[in-house]
Write a protein that holds these residues in place. Structure first.
Motif, short mmCIF file in Angstrom:
data_model
loop_
_atom_site.label_atom_id
_atom_site.label_comp_id
_atom_site.label_asym_id
_atom_site.label_seq_id
_atom_site.Cartn_x
_atom_site.Cartn_y
_atom_site.Cartn_z
N VAL A 1 9.35 -3.61 -4.88
CA VAL A 1 9.76 -4.96 -5.27
C VAL A 1 11.04 -5.34 -4.55
CG1 VAL A 1 10.57 -6.37 -7.18
CG2 VAL A 1 8.56 -4.90 -7.49
N ALA A 2 11.97 -4.37 -4.45
CA ALA A 2 13.24 -4.66 -3.77
C ALA A 2 12.99 -5.04 -2.31
CB ALA A 2 14.15 -3.43 -3.85
N ILE A 3 12.10 -4.29 -1.64
CA ILE A 3 11.81 -4.60 -0.23
C ILE A 3 11.23 -6.01 -0.12
CG2 ILE A 3 10.36 -4.00 1.75
CD1 ILE A 3 10.51 -1.11 0.91
N LEU A 4 10.29 -6.33 -1.03
CA LEU A 4 9.64 -7.64 -0.95
C LEU A 4 10.64 -8.76 -1.24
CD1 LEU A 4 6.18 -6.79 -2.54
CD2 LEU A 4 6.75 -7.11 -0.14
N LEU A 5 11.55 -8.53 -2.21
CA LEU A 5 12.57 -9.54 -2.49
C LEU A 5 13.47 -9.73 -1.27
CD1 LEU A 5 13.62 -8.79 -6.18
CD2 LEU A 5 12.35 -10.75 -5.30
N ALA A 6 13.81 -8.60 -0.62
CA ALA A 6 14.62 -8.69 0.59
C ALA A 6 13.89 -9.50 1.66
CB ALA A 6 14.95 -7.29 1.11
N ALA A 7 12.57 -9.29 1.75
CA ALA A 7 11.78 -10.02 2.75
C ALA A 7 11.83 -11.51 2.45
CB ALA A 7 10.35 -9.51 2.75
N ILE A 8 11.75 -11.88 1.16
CA ILE A 8 11.84 -13.30 0.79
C ILE A 8 13.21 -13.84 1.20
CG2 ILE A 8 11.94 -14.91 -1.15
CD1 ILE A 8 9.78 -13.30 -2.50
N ALA B 1 0.82 -1.22 0.00
CA ALA B 1 0.00 0.00 0.00
C ALA B 1 0.85 1.27 0.00
CB ALA B 1 -0.93 0.01 1.21
N THR B 2 2.15 1.12 0.26
CA THR B 2 2.99 2.32 0.26
C THR B 2 4.00 2.28 -0.90
OG1 THR B 2 4.41 1.24 1.88
CG2 THR B 2 2.77 2.74 2.73
N TYR B 3 5.12 1.57 -0.70
CA TYR B 3 6.19 1.62 -1.70
C TYR B 3 5.77 1.01 -3.03
CZ TYR B 3 9.28 3.22 1.92
OH TYR B 3 9.87 3.95 2.89
N LEU B 4 5.12 -0.15 -2.98
CA LEU B 4 4.78 -0.84 -4.22
C LEU B 4 3.87 0.03 -5.09
CD1 LEU B 4 5.59 -3.52 -5.36
CD2 LEU B 4 3.49 -4.52 -4.51
N GLN B 5 3.14 0.92 -4.41
CA GLN B 5 2.22 1.78 -5.15
C GLN B 5 2.92 3.04 -5.64
OE1 GLN B 5 0.52 4.81 -3.71
NE2 GLN B 5 -0.63 5.09 -5.60
N SER B 6 3.74 3.66 -4.77
CA SER B 6 4.34 4.94 -5.14
C SER B 6 5.67 4.76 -5.87
CB SER B 6 4.54 5.80 -3.89
OG SER B 6 5.27 5.09 -2.93
N ALA B 7 6.47 3.78 -5.45
CA ALA B 7 7.77 3.56 -6.08
C ALA B 7 7.95 2.06 -6.30
CB ALA B 7 8.89 4.11 -5.21
N GLN C 1 0.11 5.36 10.93
CA GLN C 1 -1.34 5.57 10.95
C GLN C 1 -1.93 4.73 9.82
OE1 GLN C 1 -3.42 8.71 12.16
NE2 GLN C 1 -2.10 8.41 13.93
N PRO C 2 -3.10 4.14 10.02
CA PRO C 2 -3.70 3.39 8.93
C PRO C 2 -3.79 4.26 7.68
CG PRO C 2 -4.96 3.11 10.92
CD PRO C 2 -3.92 4.15 11.22
N GLY C 3 -3.53 3.68 6.52
CA GLY C 3 -3.61 4.48 5.31
C GLY C 3 -2.95 3.78 4.14
N GLY C 4 -2.31 4.56 3.28
CA GLY C 4 -1.72 4.00 2.08
C GLY C 4 -2.79 3.75 1.04
N GLN C 5 -2.32 3.32 -0.12
CA GLN C 5 -3.28 3.07 -1.19
C GLN C 5 -2.86 1.86 -1.98
OE1 GLN C 5 -3.85 6.30 -3.89
NE2 GLN C 5 -5.78 5.47 -4.62
N ALA C 6 -3.82 1.03 -2.35
CA ALA C 6 -3.52 -0.17 -3.10
C ALA C 6 -3.01 0.20 -4.48
CB ALA C 6 -4.76 -1.03 -3.21
N PRO C 7 -1.99 -0.54 -4.99
CA PRO C 7 -1.57 -0.30 -6.37
C PRO C 7 -2.76 -0.56 -7.30
CG PRO C 7 -0.10 -1.84 -5.24
CD PRO C 7 -1.26 -1.62 -4.35
N GLY C 8 -2.84 0.24 -8.35
CA GLY C 8 -3.98 0.13 -9.27
C GLY C 8 -4.18 -1.28 -9.80
N TRP C 9 -3.06 -1.94 -10.13
CA TRP C 9 -3.20 -3.27 -10.73
C TRP C 9 -3.73 -4.29 -9.73
CZ3 TRP C 9 0.05 -6.55 -8.17
CH2 TRP C 9 1.17 -5.99 -7.52
N ALA C 10 -3.34 -4.14 -8.45
CA ALA C 10 -3.82 -5.08 -7.43
C ALA C 10 -5.32 -4.90 -7.24
CB ALA C 10 -3.09 -4.86 -6.11
N ARG C 11 -5.73 -3.64 -7.20
CA ARG C 11 -7.15 -3.34 -7.04
C ARG C 11 -7.92 -3.89 -8.25
NH1 ARG C 11 -10.91 -3.00 -3.86
NH2 ARG C 11 -12.59 -1.57 -4.27
#
Lengths: 338, 313
Positions: B90-97, B79-85, B135-145
């Motif tokens: 993707v890098a964060i998620l790969l690191a998480a994997i 809802a944050t990085y994947l949507q805005s940058a 704080q709750p928030g962020g926005q879903a990436p358009g493609w996920a939505r």
């Protein structure tokens, strides 16, 4: 066929001559309450109020049904599923006290797309298609200073008891208090502690900071912490300042005792759990076709010296002072938003 | 012809789902439509993905207690990085994997109990999620939505997605040689090692794959909710474990069923709706939910006993 016609005709007559003729538009509508948590006295009172007012409304035929649903666990995903179930069940309006301001937006959008009216209150949601009945916490903080300014025009030192750190309610009430102090510079906040809206935490926190404080003229609070503060002052053998209360039963009882013993004066302010019934009437009004602004503000419940006894009488032991709203109250709130 | 024990074991979850679905349709005929089915099941899609992730971990005899916070974390990233940058996201998620793979290796090399390590990690993921979205928030990436609100013809998305997840994981876990090895670790680690396979590598790969599915779960969840908060999926830890068990999996021995896990997730979701349609008072709902779980697991237990007796005979 003829029987059907007769039924239709009699229904039409009932609509014209029935006592609820003005509200007949919503008599077939079903409203559901989606609630995320029932584990404290405030929420219990909220559900009891809902039950009381809506049962009456259903009996009078104002609406067809007003069913409360509480999720088993306080989780946004569970509440989203609950709201989607309500869509499947065919409710016309959903009144929500949300677990999260944003995480339910998808489910609420689904409801709006299905033509369902969604009214959120207390825990409000950010989805633009829903109505919001928000609490003016900032105004609540400011009103405390305003009361004190009237009571002690000469001003004095204030001790501020805040709520749970990092929660927006705490920030908002605090901002109100700060704004009030700015307007009334004769007051000075000399100390600030976190009482977490709990008497025992507040008592410990106040007892801890008291030795370092000069004379305190008044204590500004957030509710659920006034009694603890009073105990701390008594234990430290310091004169009891004017402590603003938060409508909890233990606070009101203590206030009553002080009032009887030494003519102690203060006031008490908090949000009435009965705000759920306000949301119910707002939903009913929207279903009735009334124009209602998306953002409404709920008035807070204030108890003063003269109506303390009356409020204490209606407050359950261990509970919170409450008020249930009527259709007229809701109409007033709607009108004041214009 | 006698039905074999294994088939019977696979059938129970499906039968309980069908029974529950029948009950829901009976109580709420409205649910028997395209939108109705979608509304009933679309929140089961992220749960199914999390359940599959948990199933992978359970297939190597481990348990992931950080599933809920990790899905919350991925939802926050989505809802944050994947949507805005997207690149950073993707890098964060790969690191998480990669972190998941490392956890797998750590648990294997130091012979640590997975429960302790993942419980510790749950605080790490939770903390990172709060840092990202205080704080709750962020926005879903358009493609996920778009993906989660897509309306395929005839069959609602929730069903299509569940079938796809079931088929893909079935192919990975039950049909590929990798899957056989993974389940082999659960069954008998030593024999896999003696056969010349690197258990360390296999465990790391299993954890990485589980992390991947958990991330998909987070993205799917954000696609449904439109925005995230740091506590959005805390329930998924227990739901995913319950889903695996309901679907015919076992805590040890590498006995897992991907199709069953997806069915288990759907059953759990449906059980919630069922109780809500029954108008059970909230005070009783947790208990009733537990009762459904106990009934299904009781069936399993009774069946296991029956199976054992037949074998000893």
């Amino acid at each position: 066929m003829t029987i059907g016609k007769m039924l239709l005709a009699s229904a039409a007559i009932a609509c014209v001559f029935g006592p609820a003729a003005a509200l007949a538009d919503t008599s077939g509508k079903k409203i559901a309450l989606s609630n995320n948590y029932a584990g404290n006295s405030w929420r219990q009172a909220m559900l009891t109020s809902w039950d009381k007012i809506t049962k009456e409304a259903v009996a009078k035929g104002v609406v067809a049904a007003a069913d409360p649903f509480t999720t088993a666990e306080n989780q946004a995903t569970e509440q989203a599923a609950q709201i989607q179930n309500m869509i499947v069940q065919g409710y016309d309006a959903i009144v929500v006290n949300a677990a999260s301001p944003t995480a339910l937006n998808g489910a609420i959008k689904e409801a709006c797309d299905a033509g369902i009216t969604v009214v959120s209150f207390d825990g409000i949601v950010t989805e633009p298609c829903a109505w919001r009945i928000a609490v003016d916490f900032k105004g609540m903080g400011e009103s405390q200073i305003e009361y004190l300014a009237k009571k002690m025009p000469q001003g004095g030192n204030l001790l501020e008891i805040r709520g749970l750190a990092g929660v927006s309610v705490d920030d908002n009430i605090h901002a109100g208090i700060v704004a009030g102090v700015e307007k009334n510079p004769q007051f000075k906040i000399v100390g600030s502690v976190n009482g977490d809206w709990a008497q025992d935490v507040a008592q410990r926190a106040v007892a801890g900071i008291l030795p370092s404080l000069p004379d305190v003229a008044a204590v500004v609070t957030q509710g659920g912490d006034g009694y603890g503060a009073a105990q701390a002052f008594a234990a430290a053998k310091r004169p009891t300042p004017t402590i603003i209360m938060g409508n909890r039963e233990d606070e009101l009882v203590w206030w009553k005792q002080q009032k009887d013993a030494s003519n102690y004066e203060t006031m008490s302010v908090s949000i009435a759990p009965g705000v759920s019934t306000l949301a119910f009437w707002v939903a009913q009004q929207i279903l009735d076709g009334k124009e209602v602004k998306k953002d409404l503000t709920v008035p807070f419940l204030r108890i003063d010296q003269d109506n303390l006894e009356a409020n204490l009488k209606t407050t359950q032991k261990g509970g919170v002072a409450n008020v249930e709203y009527s259709l007229e109250d809701a109409q007033k709130v709607i009108a004041s938003a214009d | 012809m006698r039905i074999s024990a294994e088939t019977f074991r696979q059938i129970i979850p499906a039968v309980s789902l069908v029974l529950l679905l029948g009950a829901v349709f009976y109580m709420q005929p409205r649910a028997m439509s395209y939108t109705g089915l979608n509304l009933l099941f679309n929140l089961a899609v992220p749960i199914a993905l999390a359940t599959v992730a948990q199933m992978l971990i359970m297939s190597v005899n481990d348990l992931d207690l950080s599933m809920g916070t990790f899905v919350s974390f991925s939802a926050c990233v989505a809802a944050t990085y994947l949507q805005s940058a997207p690149l950073i996201g993707v890098a964060i998620l790969l690191a998480a994997i990669a972190v998941y793979a490392t956890i797998g290796m750590l648990i294997h090399m130091r012979e640590l109990p997975s429960i302790v390590v993942t419980l510790g990690m749950s605080f790490v993921w939770g903390g990172l999620a709060v840092l990202m979205l205080p704080q709750p928030g962020g926005q879903a990436p358009g493609w996920a939505r778009w993906l989660m609100t897509a309306k395929p013809p005839l069959v609602p998305l929730a069903i299509v997605a569940s079938v796809v997840i079931a088929v893909v994981t079935h192919l990975i876990v039950s049909r590929s040689s990798f899957g056989v090895l993974v389940r082999g670790i659960g069954g008998n680690t030593r024999s896999v090692a003696r056969a010349g396979w690197s258990v360390l590598g296999l465990r790391a790969a299993t954890y990485a794959l589980a992390g991947f599915f958990a991330i998909l779960s987070g993205i799917a969840l954000v696609g449904l909710t439109t925005s995230a908060d740091a506590n959005i999926a805390l329930r998924y830890t227990l739901l995913s474990i319950a889903g695996v068990i309901l679907g015919g999996g076992e805590f040890v021995g590498g006995r897992v069923s991907p199709v069953g896990a997806v069915i288990g997730a759907l059953t759990l979701t449906l059980a919630g709706s069922f109780l809500s349609f029954m108008r059970i008072s909230p005070d009783w709902q947790i208990g009733a939910q537990g009762a459904i779980l106990i009934i299904v697991l009781g069936l399993r237990l009774a069946f296991n006993l029956f199976e054992k007796r037949r074998r000893t005979r």
